[in-house]
Design an enzyme around this catalytic site. Structure first.
Site, PDB file in Angstrom:
ATOM      1  CD  GLU A 118      10.709 -46.876  -4.491  1.00 27.06           C
ATOM      2  OE1 GLU A 118      11.507 -47.678  -4.986  1.00 27.06           O
ATOM      3  OE2 GLU A 118      10.590 -46.725  -3.265  1.00 27.06           O
TER       4      GLU A 118
ATOM      5  CG  ASN B  87       4.766 -44.026  -1.953  1.00 28.19           C
ATOM      6  OD1 ASN B  87       4.646 -42.950  -1.360  1.00 28.19           O
ATOM      7  ND2 ASN B  87       5.483 -45.032  -1.469  1.00 28.19           N
TER       8      ASN B  87
ATOM      9  CG  HIS C 216      13.212 -42.537   2.152  1.00 23.68           C
ATOM     10  ND1 HIS C 216      13.018 -43.101   3.399  1.00 23.68           N
ATOM     11  CD2 HIS C 216      12.358 -43.183   1.323  1.00 23.68           C
ATOM     12  CE1 HIS C 216      12.098 -44.049   3.322  1.00 23.68           C
ATOM     13  NE2 HIS C 216      11.671 -44.119   2.070  1.00 23.68           N
TER      14      HIS C 216
ATOM     15  CD  GLU D 163       8.182 -45.420   1.524  1.00 23.62           C
ATOM     16  OE1 GLU D 163       9.422 -45.582   1.508  1.00 23.62           O
ATOM     17  OE2 GLU D 163       7.415 -45.973   0.724  1.00 23.62           O
TER      18      GLU D 163
ATOM     19  CG  ASP E   1      13.986 -42.591   6.594  1.00 24.02           C
ATOM     20  OD1 ASP E   1      14.302 -41.953   5.567  1.00 24.02           O
ATOM     21  OD2 ASP E   1      13.883 -43.836   6.587  1.00 24.02           O
TER      22      ASP E   1
HETATM   23  O1  G3I Z   1      12.048 -61.922   3.879  1.00 24.62           O
HETATM   24  C1  G3I Z   1      13.476 -62.136   3.892  1.00 24.62           C
HETATM   25  C2  G3I Z   1      13.806 -63.191   4.893  1.00 24.62           C
HETATM   26  O2  G3I Z   1      13.248 -64.405   4.505  1.00 24.62           O
HETATM   27  C3  G3I Z   1      15.334 -63.287   4.995  1.00 24.62           C
HETATM   28  O3  G3I Z   1      15.678 -64.188   6.013  1.00 24.62           O
HETATM   29  C4  G3I Z   1      15.936 -61.937   5.306  1.00 24.62           C
HETATM   30  C5  G3I Z   1      17.463 -61.973   5.317  1.00 24.62           C
HETATM   31  O4  G3I Z   1      18.008 -60.715   5.044  1.00 24.62           O
HETATM   32  O5  G3I Z   1      15.548 -61.030   4.319  1.00 24.62           O
HETATM   33  C6  G3I Z   1      14.140 -60.862   4.267  1.00 24.62           C
HETATM   34  O6  G3I Z   1      13.846 -59.913   3.304  1.00 24.62           O
HETATM   35  C7  G3I Z   1      14.128 -58.584   3.654  1.00 24.62           C
HETATM   36  C8  G3I Z   1      12.837 -57.797   3.601  1.00 24.62           C
HETATM   37  O7  G3I Z   1      13.075 -56.412   3.805  1.00 24.62           O
HETATM   38  C9  G3I Z   1      11.835 -58.263   4.649  1.00 24.62           C
HETATM   39  O8  G3I Z   1      12.363 -58.094   5.936  1.00 24.62           O
HETATM   40  C10 G3I Z   1      15.096 -58.025   2.614  1.00 24.62           C
HETATM   41  O9  G3I Z   1      16.355 -58.646   2.760  1.00 24.62           O
HETATM   42  C11 G3I Z   1      15.249 -56.534   2.802  1.00 24.62           C
HETATM   43  O10 G3I Z   1      16.015 -56.003   1.719  1.00 24.62           O
HETATM   44  C12 G3I Z   1      13.891 -55.866   2.788  1.00 24.62           C
HETATM   45  O11 G3I Z   1      14.088 -54.479   3.000  1.00 24.62           O
HETATM   46  C13 G3I Z   1      12.931 -53.700   2.809  1.00 24.62           C
HETATM   47  C14 G3I Z   1      13.109 -52.788   1.593  1.00 24.62           C
HETATM   48  O12 G3I Z   1      11.973 -51.962   1.461  1.00 24.62           O
HETATM   49  C15 G3I Z   1      13.312 -53.548   0.303  1.00 24.62           C
HETATM   50  O13 G3I Z   1      13.594 -52.629  -0.693  1.00 24.62           O
HETATM   51  C16 G3I Z   1      12.744 -52.855   4.043  1.00 24.62           C
HETATM   52  O14 G3I Z   1      12.480 -53.692   5.171  1.00 24.62           O
HETATM   53  C17 G3I Z   1      11.581 -51.884   3.819  1.00 24.62           C
HETATM   54  O15 G3I Z   1      11.518 -50.990   4.916  1.00 24.62           O
HETATM   55  C18 G3I Z   1      11.844 -51.095   2.543  1.00 24.62           C
HETATM   56  O16 G3I Z   1      10.776 -50.210   2.336  1.00 24.62           O
HETATM   57  C19 G3I Z   1      10.852 -49.396   1.158  1.00 24.62           C
HETATM   58  C20 G3I Z   1       9.440 -49.078   0.715  1.00 24.62           C
HETATM   59  O17 G3I Z   1       8.700 -50.260   0.578  1.00 24.62           O
HETATM   60  C21 G3I Z   1       9.451 -48.278  -0.583  1.00 24.62           C
HETATM   61  N1  G3I Z   1      10.268 -47.102  -0.474  1.00 24.62           N
HETATM   62  C22 G3I Z   1      11.614 -47.313   0.026  1.00 24.62           C
HETATM   63  C23 G3I Z   1      11.572 -48.060   1.350  1.00 24.62           C
HETATM   64  C24 G3I Z   1      12.955 -48.192   1.930  1.00 24.62           C
HETATM   65  O18 G3I Z   1      13.768 -49.006   1.116  1.00 24.62           O
END
Ligand code: G3I
Length: 406
Positions: free
Chosen positions: A152, A193, A229, A259, A261
């Protein structure tokens, strides 16, 4: 004499049951792709029914760690690396014989504060970035089919996204990142990506420019990941998707959906679920139709663990399995897009009554076979699925492992 009067419509109760001889990965491989896969994440791995299906290699031949190889997970403080969580997913994939897509090395998001808030010069940030890439890629050396090296880097208008790397190093951070990854694991295929490339807009043109930038630098770039997406109903036509994918393969790189969906405004309806099925069919069908499109990955497989509801208020249901791990119409859409045959058995119950008060219940069962109407495999060596085309189409040789109903 008994008088039979139909008092309810045929569709009073309709219970579709879908049957295919092949799972998603099996159909993908038969259609000439390397894999069909899914993302997963460590917190979900305590859910035993979830893991049982994740391990189902008929459907999933490839796994992507959704979070645990990102910078904040692997190098939370400078020079201190942690691979525990990423290793769990790499080990799971390896135990199942599933390919691993490794994700991701250089991204503006999920960076630890020592990176985003550090005081950097061009030279010190290049060194920190190279050290991160070298250490992480070396750790997983030989285990990653692909690495998403840069993620990105573009805004939707095609300009470079402002992030600490671009601001400090300029666009040179991109070829530098690819060069470092290639040096650490020459066997991994290295991907750029991004999302919203599928429309073939300015952003796609800029992504092609990134490919050429890396190539011109002499560094290796092997592929471009189309994240995929979407909002239901906004997926471009299959022909348009094919054209965009081919504009990248023309540069000598592979492409993959990484990715995918298709989110729906909740609550879902039969209409939106059917549209979602068509959307997934077009997406995966476009990959099958393009030489050089190597795989298709969904961003987790069940709505239970999708990132969508927490990010897009009111939206959800973006994946082929629902929150109860039950297949949705999208599953069959994917199979049809992969050229597999899907049989749908619909049982319709009709209540009938007589003037004498005797009630008769009649049950009708209909089976239809859906084949790829246009795109999709319909013959060829190694293919064990459908060999028929829909009425009006003829199975036509395209290449060594792929035919279409034309
Ligand atoms: O690790 C913390 C944890 O310590 C805390 O307790 C918890 C509370 O909300 O948050 C945790 O972090 C989260 C993290 O995922 C791990 O679970 C973040 O809040 C959350 O925002 C994060 O979301 C991820 C997101 O990327 C971040 O932008 C999604 O799971 C993940 O599926 C998503 O994946 C991205 C790809 O990498 C790139 N392309 C877009 C895609 C969707 O956003």
């Amino acid at each position: 004499m008994i008088k039979l009067a139909v008092t309810a419509a045929l569709a009073a109760i309709a219970l579709p049951t879908c049957i295919s001889a092949l799972g998603l990965d099996q159909a993908a491989v038969a259609a000439g792709l390397t894999y069909f896969g899914t993302a997963t994440d460590n917190p979900e791995l305590t859910d035993i029914p979830y893991v049982t299906q994740l391990n189902n290699t008929a459907d999933f031949g490839q796994i992507t760690p959704g979070n645990s190889q990102k910078w904040d997970a692997t190098e939370p403080s400078q020079g201190t690396f942690s691979f525990t969580e990423g290793d769990v997913i790499a080990d799971l994939a390896e135990a199942n014989g599933q390919y691993l897509r490794c994700h991701t090395l250089v991204w503006y998001n999920q960076l630890p504060s020592w990176v985003t808030s550090g005081t950097w010069t061009n030279a010190t940030l290049i060194a920190a970035m190279q050290n991160h890439i070298t250490t992480v890629v070396s750790h997983y050396k030989g285990r990653c089919l692909h690495w998403d090296v840069v993620n990105e880097a573009l805004n939707d208008d095609g300009t470079y996204r402002t992030n600490i790397f671009y601001t400090t190093i300029g666009e040179a951070y991109i070829p530098l990142a690819f060069a470092a990854a290639a040096a650490a694991d020459p066997s991994a295929k290295l991907f750029y990506n991004d999302y919203n490339l599928e429309y073939g807009s300015t952003k796609a043109a800029s992504a092609r420019a990134i490919v050429q930038l890396v190539q011109a630098s002499g560094a290796k770039i092997d592929g471009v990941g189309f994240q995929g997406h979407f909002v239901v109903g906004t997926v471009p036509s299959q022909a348009s998707l094919v054209s965009v994918l081919q504009s990248f393969t023309a540069l000598g790189v592979e492409v993959a959906y990484t990715e995918a969906d298709v989110r729906i405004l909740l609550p879902t309806t039969a209409t939106t679920l059917a549209q979602q099925s068509s959307d997934f069919q077009a997406l995966v069908g476009s990959c099958v139709a393009v030489d050089g499109c190597v795989g298709f990955t969904i961003w987790d497989w069940t709505d239970k663990y999708s990132w969508v509801p927490s990010t897009f208020t009111g939206y959800g249901a973006a994946l082929p399995w629902d929150e109860d791990l039950v297949k949705k119409p999208a599953y069959d859409g994917l199979l049809v897009g992969l050229g597999a045959s899907v049989s749908t058995t619909t049982t319709a119950t009709t209540a009938s009554s007589t003037a004498s008060g005797v009630t008769v219940t009649a049950t009708a069962t209909a089976t239809t076979t859906t084949t790829a109407a246009h795109w999709g495999q319909c013959g060829g060596s190694g293919w064990t699925g459908a060999t028929v085309c829909a009425s009006g189409y003829t199975c036509t040789y395209v290449n060594a492992w792929y035919s279409q109903c034309l």
